[in-house]
Design an enzyme around this catalytic site. Sequence first.
Site, PDB file in Angstrom:
ATOM      1  N   THR A   2      37.546  40.583  45.399  1.00  0.00           N
ATOM      2  CA  THR A   2      37.740  39.162  45.107  1.00  0.00           C
ATOM      3  C   THR A   2      39.221  38.803  45.087  1.00  0.00           C
ATOM      4  OG1 THR A   2      37.586  39.662  42.747  1.00  0.00           O
ATOM      5  CG2 THR A   2      35.579  38.939  43.836  1.00  0.00           C
ATOM      6  N   LYS A  45      48.902  40.623  36.801  1.00  0.00           N
ATOM      7  CA  LYS A  45      49.856  39.517  36.962  1.00  0.00           C
ATOM      8  C   LYS A  45      49.197  38.184  37.284  1.00  0.00           C
ATOM      9  CE  LYS A  45      54.034  42.013  38.390  1.00  0.00           C
ATOM     10  NZ  LYS A  45      55.005  42.261  39.457  1.00  0.00           N
ATOM     11  N   GLY A  46      48.174  38.160  38.066  1.00  0.00           N
ATOM     12  CA  GLY A  46      47.610  36.882  38.510  1.00  0.00           C
ATOM     13  C   GLY A  46      47.866  36.688  39.991  1.00  0.00           C
ATOM     14  N   GLY A  65      45.294  32.334  34.192  1.00  0.00           N
ATOM     15  CA  GLY A  65      43.957  32.416  33.616  1.00  0.00           C
ATOM     16  C   GLY A  65      43.599  33.847  33.256  1.00  0.00           C
ATOM     17  N   GLU A  74      47.793  31.861  43.105  1.00  0.00           N
ATOM     18  CA  GLU A  74      48.606  30.894  43.825  1.00  0.00           C
ATOM     19  C   GLU A  74      49.584  31.517  44.807  1.00  0.00           C
ATOM     20  OE1 GLU A  74      49.203  27.292  40.934  1.00  0.00           O
ATOM     21  OE2 GLU A  74      49.270  29.128  39.783  1.00  0.00           O
ATOM     22  N   ASN A  88      39.899  43.451  40.774  1.00  0.00           N
ATOM     23  CA  ASN A  88      38.773  43.601  41.695  1.00  0.00           C
ATOM     24  C   ASN A  88      39.312  43.385  43.113  1.00  0.00           C
ATOM     25  OD1 ASN A  88      36.526  43.175  43.380  1.00  0.00           O
ATOM     26  ND2 ASN A  88      35.316  42.262  41.728  1.00  0.00           N
ATOM     27  N   GLY A 103      39.124  23.848  42.385  1.00  0.00           N
ATOM     28  CA  GLY A 103      39.949  22.907  41.625  1.00  0.00           C
ATOM     29  C   GLY A 103      41.301  22.729  42.282  1.00  0.00           C
TER      30      GLY A 103
END
Lengths: 169, 689
Positions: free
Chosen positions: B584, B650-651, B506, B654, B581, B236
Amino acid sequence: MTDDHRSGISLRVNGVTHRLTVDNRTTLLDALREDLGRTGPKKGCDHGQCGACTVLLDGRRVVSCLTLAVAAEGAEVTTIEGVEHPLQAAFVAHDGFQCGFCTSGQICSAVGMLAEHAAGWPSAVTADVSPDTPPPTLDAAEVRERLSGNLCRCGAYPAIVRAVIEVAG
Amino acid sequence: MNTANGAVGTARPRIEGKAKVTGAARYAADVPMPDLLAGSVVLSTVSRGRIRGVDVSAVRDMPGVVGVIDHTNAPRLNPKAGGFFGPDGQLRLLQDAVVPFAGWPVALVVAETPEQARAAADALPVTYDEEPHDTAFTADHPAGRPALTIFDEPVDVGDVEAGLAASAVVVQERYRTPEEHCSAMEPHSATVWWEGERLEAIDSNQGPFTIAATLAALFSLSLDRVRVRTEQVGGGFGSKGLCGPQLILAAMAALRFRRPVRVTLTRAQVFLATAMRPATDQLIRIGADADGRLRAIWHEPAFEISPLAEYIEGCTELTKTLYAAPAIRTNLTAVPLDILPPGSMRGPGAVPGSFALESAMDELAERLDLDPLELRLRNEPPVGPVSGLPFSSRNLVACLREGARRFGWDTRDRRPRLRRDGALLIGTGLAATSFSVGAFPSSASMTAEPDGTFTVAIGATDLGTGARTALTAIAADALAVGIDLIRLKISDSALGPAWPAGGSRGTTSWAWAIAEAAAKLREQDRRGTVTVDTGQSLGDLPSLERHAYSAVFAEVGVDPATGEVRVRRLLGMFAVGRVVNPLTARSQVVGGMIGGLSMALHEEGVRDPVSGRHVNADFAGYHIASHADVPDIEADFVPDYEPGIPLGIKGAGEIGNVGTAAAIANAVWHATGVRQRSLPIRLDRVLEA
């Protein structure tokens, strides 16, 4: 049924022969996806620029979006659904994909590339292309060059190269 | 948080891995559907004007054609429908004769087969009354006005003018980035049909719930009459965050023809009609003492927008938090033009903003004759330099130091144009980055099944991020059971409200809901069903400076004869909280760095000034990095933990993009002695410099 716009053809896909009538404009990719339900090959660009639709035609890799279905009659078509190769497990183990949309093309392309290499084909980065020289070792530079027709926007390239080198041994 | 059995933190291949390597994974355009019609979109060829006529009679009798939908017969859409930025004009397709940009959908041709639809769409005569257009972006464009201030609002702390005047060294430069396109490999595709009174859709998007809510609003349907599913999404990167034209047009056709309709954009249409990153032009002034302590930063970016839809390219996010400076001023200018509405592309704002900031910091180090790494270390802020808030966790220094150690930065001679490898000029560069962290409300439900398994249902989606695999591990740990007992259901708007895959929020948003649901289910002895919504607990999160961090190091080789830049080494150290993970997550940050490499060297949407049209709307003209452009990349994580967010995550979606372009541009300067302040670093720019 055959008329000015449509032709009856037989396509041999993953070892099974199919009779079908196609619009003469139909690409091999669309015939596989829309008529035969083989949706493993993907339509990423429809212009031969991304490689997501790569399949094997008599063992050679082709972009199926630039191949007319009527021109594939009589050939042995292998899509990702018909591939059984150690590359697949290596892609999973090395995480050689993220979204997975380019993956069937990457794997089919790599299968075809390994066969080209085994047949002694050089690449643009092969240092010595004289006929008597054995094929070059498939190092990272060779693999990258030979797979550059397959784009991956997620950026799985390093993992793909590791997976291919591991399998190429 | 229970982590006794440790699914979180363990490297595991993707759950859907086998499906993706055997061709079994189904994307939106792959799902078989009986009685399916094909819709082919017609886009405007002019940049501004009005449609004079759509000559439907020319195609009505072509083989297979079922009908044409245009502005004269399309269903009326609710003009109030929109999203984050309010009512959104780019959603109001086929509502009037106005053409706001080249690439605006003007008709949908529907036929029995895709070939027939395409042939009729290509043959459909559309005439226009053209009006003068303006697609030429400049920072001082007279139409420029302040950007919305929903986020990345202007700040002005301290006395910037006095700080610059008192500085021993001042860098004042302009940095430019072009229009860039998300270019997910899967073109947008939607299949829409009616099941009784309910509109069903399979659509490639980044968040089925928000898309369903927008679709329902557009067609004035109650939410329970719209269902959007998204089993596999082929990437996306921002472009599938909105309710896309494929879905709106397919829904219109399903409404009109009462049969299932599939609309798949061509690659050219993805370029022309789905979100791009706007061009930016950023003026930066940074002043420092002779010892490298910053006195002032003044960052003024301008970016282009469309009058159809508000958007904020928040280029100054890092400027407000990355370095200690007693005076910081930022303001964002939006320039409305007759262009495709810009939107979020991976690392929105932070990516072009960091190119400017981190290039300017490198220039400052050069003029101070200081190691650029040392310059960063000397300007570590104790608290948020603008907000005054404490940092929840700040591990930038760890990223810089560990990255420098692995890269061999210590032995670097900082003088430019000194190293050669044969004919090539060799250079190295670095950049520091941050990316904001947070979570948004999401719901989740959990059911203890009679067979001992647990069904975990959440309206999440997996664009290739590894969300499916990560959320399974998170649910297993939260319930203190093995991952083989977790049955995860995602990718369906009927599973309830959930934040989409975007903003690097997300996993944090979804993990929060899963953790709360698990806690509740354990309270009732892991029996029955629970449903939670995190709206309340998110509100309790203390306001702090919350960011992920990274340091990126690059080595390039530049051919002075051709101007070709090749990246030879790329290394990133990341502080992204607890890593769910490692396999990934590493793929994600490496992929982000490759996106940054691609931005640095290849990507540029080019417009014809006469027609205003985007002229390189394909992969032959718009280059993205290929295998041969990408070296092996080292990426790793420093220990990090985000307090207040479940599991301390945290994510990582990006931050990989952020900083990489500046690290490469700085390495090109180190190799050649010439600054590259406009992206991409094309051959001609290197040669002419």
